[in-house]
Design an enzyme around this catalytic site. Structure first.
Site, PDB file in Angstrom:
ATOM      1  N   CYS A  26     140.084   4.280  96.861  1.00 27.10           N
ATOM      2  CA  CYS A  26     141.218   3.372  97.067  1.00 27.10           C
ATOM      3  C   CYS A  26     142.300   3.918  98.000  1.00 27.10           C
ATOM      4  CB  CYS A  26     141.889   3.064  95.735  1.00 27.10           C
ATOM      5  SG  CYS A  26     140.774   2.464  94.490  1.00 27.10           S
TER       6      CYS A  26
ATOM      7  N   ARG B 111     138.200   5.790 103.802  1.00 29.09           N
ATOM      8  CA  ARG B 111     138.156   6.375 102.458  1.00 29.09           C
ATOM      9  C   ARG B 111     137.104   5.708 101.588  1.00 29.09           C
ATOM     10  NH1 ARG B 111     143.097   8.958 100.913  1.00 29.09           N
ATOM     11  NH2 ARG B 111     142.863   8.249  98.797  1.00 29.09           N
TER      12      ARG B 111
ATOM     13  N   TRP C  66     138.284   0.568  95.676  1.00 28.58           N
ATOM     14  CA  TRP C  66     136.906   1.053  95.502  1.00 28.58           C
ATOM     15  C   TRP C  66     136.627   0.866  94.018  1.00 28.58           C
ATOM     16  CZ3 TRP C  66     134.369   5.281  93.053  1.00 28.58           C
ATOM     17  CH2 TRP C  66     133.117   5.614  93.568  1.00 28.58           C
TER      18      TRP C  66
ATOM     19  N   ASN D 295     146.092   3.603  92.667  1.00 26.01           N
ATOM     20  CA  ASN D 295     144.916   4.449  92.903  1.00 26.01           C
ATOM     21  C   ASN D 295     144.738   5.328  91.677  1.00 26.01           C
ATOM     22  OD1 ASN D 295     144.767   3.473  95.438  1.00 26.01           O
ATOM     23  ND2 ASN D 295     145.116   5.401  96.502  1.00 26.01           N
ATOM     24  N   GLY D 296     143.479   5.532  91.255  1.00 25.96           N
ATOM     25  CA  GLY D 296     143.232   6.413  90.114  1.00 25.96           C
ATOM     26  C   GLY D 296     142.608   5.648  88.964  1.00 25.96           C
TER      27      GLY D 296
ATOM     28  N   GLU E  12     122.426  20.622 101.923  1.00 27.00           N
ATOM     29  CA  GLU E  12     123.360  19.819 102.696  1.00 27.00           C
ATOM     30  C   GLU E  12     122.623  18.876 103.652  1.00 27.00           C
ATOM     31  OE1 GLU E  12     126.249  18.995 102.434  1.00 27.00           O
ATOM     32  OE2 GLU E  12     126.926  18.315 104.401  1.00 27.00           O
TER      33      GLU E  12
ATOM     34  N   LYS F   9     123.035  14.805 103.606  1.00 27.41           N
ATOM     35  CA  LYS F   9     123.448  14.021 104.790  1.00 27.41           C
ATOM     36  C   LYS F   9     122.502  12.840 104.986  1.00 27.41           C
ATOM     37  CE  LYS F   9     126.465  15.101 105.201  1.00 27.41           C
ATOM     38  NZ  LYS F   9     127.673  15.464 104.813  1.00 27.41           N
TER      39      LYS F   9
ATOM     40  N   GLU G 272     123.067  10.159 102.288  1.00 32.58           N
ATOM     41  CA  GLU G 272     124.341   9.442 102.450  1.00 32.58           C
ATOM     42  C   GLU G 272     124.280   8.412 103.569  1.00 32.58           C
ATOM     43  OE1 GLU G 272     127.956  12.513 101.460  1.00 32.58           O
ATOM     44  OE2 GLU G 272     126.775  12.970 103.225  1.00 32.58           O
TER      45      GLU G 272
ATOM     46  N   HIS H 184     105.925  24.173  91.853  1.00 32.07           N
ATOM     47  CA  HIS H 184     106.041  24.021  90.399  1.00 32.07           C
ATOM     48  C   HIS H 184     106.328  22.570  90.030  1.00 32.07           C
ATOM     49  CE1 HIS H 184     105.758  28.314  89.850  1.00 32.07           C
ATOM     50  NE2 HIS H 184     106.694  28.490  90.757  1.00 32.07           N
TER      51      HIS H 184
ATOM     52  N   LYS I  73     135.394   8.757 100.712  1.00 33.99           N
ATOM     53  CA  LYS I  73     135.699  10.017 101.392  1.00 33.99           C
ATOM     54  C   LYS I  73     136.373  10.990 100.437  1.00 33.99           C
ATOM     55  CE  LYS I  73     136.163  12.623 105.040  1.00 33.99           C
ATOM     56  NZ  LYS I  73     134.895  13.280 105.409  1.00 33.99           N
TER      57      LYS I  73
HETATM   58  C1  G6P Z   1     132.945  12.909  98.402  1.00 36.82           C
HETATM   59  C2  G6P Z   1     132.579  12.876  99.877  1.00 36.82           C
HETATM   60  C3  G6P Z   1     131.763  14.109 100.235  1.00 36.82           C
HETATM   61  C4  G6P Z   1     132.545  15.367  99.884  1.00 36.82           C
HETATM   62  C5  G6P Z   1     132.938  15.362  98.399  1.00 36.82           C
HETATM   63  C6  G6P Z   1     133.937  16.462  98.105  1.00 36.82           C
HETATM   64  O1  G6P Z   1     131.815  12.731  97.627  1.00 36.82           O
HETATM   65  O2  G6P Z   1     131.838  11.707 100.166  1.00 36.82           O
HETATM   66  O3  G6P Z   1     131.498  14.119 101.631  1.00 36.82           O
HETATM   67  O4  G6P Z   1     131.761  16.484 100.152  1.00 36.82           O
HETATM   68  O5  G6P Z   1     133.590  14.137  98.062  1.00 36.82           O
HETATM   69  O6  G6P Z   1     135.137  16.182  98.783  1.00 36.82           O
HETATM   70  P1  G6P Z   1     136.217  17.244  99.159  1.00 36.82           P
HETATM   71  O7  G6P Z   1     137.311  16.449  99.807  1.00 36.82           O
HETATM   72  O8  G6P Z   1     136.648  17.875  97.872  1.00 36.82           O
HETATM   73  O9  G6P Z   1     135.595  18.229 100.079  1.00 36.82           O
END
Ligand code: G6P
Length: 608
Positions: A2, A27, A75, A101-102, A481, A485, A488, A504, A603
């Site tokens: 949000c 965001r 969101w 927000n929250g 990672e 990616k 996502e 395994h 985000k």
């Molecule tokens: C969300 C984002 C990720 C990020 C994670 C941690 O899930 O989509 O890309 O790695 O939060 O966020 P931060 O701001 O704590 O790195």
């Protein structure tokens, strides 16, 4: 997640609010809305979907002359994305509009109480109760009412409020959710994030937990949690709007990948002095490393993946035991951590709810905390005992790339520092490592030349349903990672496995046409990884080998080789991840995905 924006000034509020909401789109959100004070009444316009739809709706209604209003991107957490669940929410008597927000943890109980008192609840959200509660407590002083609200509500929140009897004024407060106030000339703004205010000003105040503010066109008054007026420091944004715009690129994600050399350079160069890491001002002194029993890295998502690489490097160079734990697990695990330990929290936003909670847990148990944080003056940066900023600049694409790259670079410096202080790395070795770290930006530039090859590979495999990533040691950490990616951005199911673990169980999933991407960037482990690769190749997998070694795509071991620049294995994660980010990007593009705003993702995750 949000976003909040609010404006009060002398010009029309709608264009400013919309511009701010567009800037907060990154965001992640699924509905949006605005509320304005107009002719002594509050008007709201809300819609499920994108800001563009809200923009069109506002245009089609027309006639909004108001110079004060609030806006929100939602969101969904409580209740589906819909017009009615979208913010702003109105109080029952329609005199108060509120954005939140929250998450309000005790909203159900309050909802029942309000219903029993005759309030009409219209949405499924937790937020709406705050608007009614505000009405219930309101006796003409909005700040006093906000403070009462804070005492009654449990959970995390940032609120912005307008009240029909206070034209031109906005009120706000926060707990565990970011909120800033942009300071303009004859106009001011409220926002959850800096990009929203840059259209008006670079000056801003950060509101702390429990504080509340009254914002008018001509001034901002901030109150502490007992209602006393307090002085606040005015910060200045050091980057400009163009850093938060696409600058000719099709997506923010590719722009940000291309910015990795700069992000890494800005992160490391000021911290290498006389060939050695200079981190004392971040709270990472030699004495600290000499005195500690262990290091606990806590983070979420990609930041945790950076932490996994950091763990390998710090242990290798310093022999200090390191754990890297998912923040949401750490916080409830009664972690074994105390005054003899260092807790490193890694966070791009510095606002991730679980990461903040994990850090507070570590602090409560007496550990020293250091934040590796990108957003200046964010919660994590302000609460940690020391902060090592990753100077990646604003990152807009939801899927992190350049911030992750700069987190790795920061962790390498920490590893060398820890190695030196613990006596397990000599000064000569440390200087060699630092020289390599200083070369990283140049090597990443070279790496980026692989762009075309990865685009071709993406065009071959973009329509597959499953992909596996394998690697050992630091390659295993980088594989996590790489896999995230892809998930996502492209929504392809993928998993990352330690090369030796695949046999395994998971190898049963490998069949003709399964794509396996093997990372083999540590010469000491080449042979081991190649044996794993052979075993998937023998079962029909299409294999892409990412390596700095001299391998050929022979059809027996692999079908394609992505050759990254040669370095010691110390830095290889920084170089193997770049082609993997490019691959995920081009696969996502080929599948027509919403690259910068993938479905369901946010985000900055400011809720548990
Ligand atoms: C969300 C984002 C990720 C990020 C994670 C941690 O899930 O989509 O890309 O790695 O939060 O966020 P931060 O701001 O704590 O790195």
């Amino acid at each position: 997640m949000c976003g909040i924006v609010g404006f009060t000034g002398k010009r029309e509020a709608v264009p400013v609010l919309l511009n701010g909401l567009y800037k907060l789109e990154y965001r992640g959100y699924d509905s949006a809305g605005v509320a304005l004070i107009q002719d002594g009444r509050i008007e709201t316009v809300k819609t499920k979907g994108r800001i563009k739809e809200l923009d069109e709706k506002l245009q089609s209604i027309g006639g909004f002359k108001s110079t004060c209003g609030i806006g929100h991107t939602r969101w969904a957490t409580h209740g589906e994305p819909s017009d009615v669940n979208a913010h702003p929410h109105l109080s029952d008597n329609r005199t108060i509009a509120l954005v939140h927000n929250g998450i309000l943890e005790n909203y159900l109980e309050i909802r029942e109480m309000l219903k029993a008192e005759g309030f009409h609840i219209k949405s499924d959200t937790d937020s709406e109760v705050a608007a009614h509660l505000f009405q219930k407590y309101y006796k003409g002083d909005p700040i006093d009412t906000l403070l009462k609200l804070s005492h009654r509500l449990r959970g995390a929140y940032a609120f912005a409020i307008i009240s029909a009897d206070r034209p031109g004024e906005m009120f706000c407060t926060r707990r565990d959710n970011p909120l800033i106030i942009g300071i303009g000339e004859g106009e001011n703004m409220i926002a959850s994030d800096i990009p929203a205010i840059l259209q008006m000003t670079r000056k801003f105040i950060v509101l702390n937990d429990g504080e509340a503010a009254r914002v008018t066109p001509d001034g901002v008054t901030v109150y502490n949690d007992i209602g006393q007026v307090i002085e606040k420091e005015i910060n200045t944004v050091t980057w400009d709007l163009s850093s938060a715009e696409k600058g000719g690129y099709e997506h923010f994600m590719i722009k940000e990948i291309m910015e990795e050399p700069k992000a890494v350079r800005d992160t490391v160069m000021p911290r290498i002095k006389d060939g050695l890491p200079a981190l004392s001002e971040c709270g990472l002194s030699d004495d600290l490393f000499r005195g500690i029993r262990g290091i606990h890295i806590v983070a979420c998502g990609s930041a945790l993946h950076a932490g996994l690489v950091g763990k390998v490097m710090i242990e290798k160079l310093s022999r200090i035991p390191v754990t890297a734990t998912i923040a949401s697990e750490f916080r409830y695990s009664d972690p074994i951590i105390g005054p003899d330990d260092l807790c490193i929290v890694i966070s791009q936003s510095g606002e991730t709810a679980d990461t903040l909670a994990a850090m507070r847990e570590a602090k409560k148990k007496g550990a020293r905390t250091v934040g590796v944080v990108n957003v200046v003056a964010s919660n994590a940066a302000r609460e940690a005992d020391g902060v090592l900023y990753t100077w990646a600049g604003p990152e807009i694409a939801v899927a992190t790339t350049k911030a992750y790259a700069s987190q790795l670079a920061a962790l390498y410096l920490i590893a060398v520092k820890a190695g030196l202080a613990s006596g397990h790395t000599t000064e000569e070795e440390a200087k060699k490592y630092c020289a390599e770290i200083a070369r990283l930006p140049e090597l990443i530039e070279e790496d980026l030349k692989l762009r075309e090859q990865l685009q071709k590979l993406a065009s071959l495999y973009y329509n597959r349903d499953h992909m596996f990533y394998i690697g050992r040691g630091v390659d295993c950490a980088a594989a996590q990672e790489a896999s995230l990616k892809l998930k996502e951005i492209s929504y392809i199911h993928s998993e990352a496995y330690a090369g030796g673990e695949l046999k395994h169980g998971t190898i049963s999933l490998i069949e003709k046409g399964t794509v396996v991407i093997a990372l083999a960037c540590d010469p000491a482990l080449y042979e081991k990884t190649i044996s794993n690769v052979k075993s998937v190749k023998a079962r029909g997998a299409d294999v892409i080998l990412v390596t700095n070694g001299d391998f050929k795509p022979d059809g027996e071991v692999c079908d394609h080789v992505v050759k990254i620049p040669e370095t010691s294995s110390f830095l290889s994660a920084s170089l193997s991840i770049v082609p993997m980010q490019l691959f995920a990007y081009y696969v996502g593009v080929a599948r027509g995905c919403d690259i910068d705003k993938p479905r369901n993702l946010a985000k900055s995750v400011t809720v548990e």
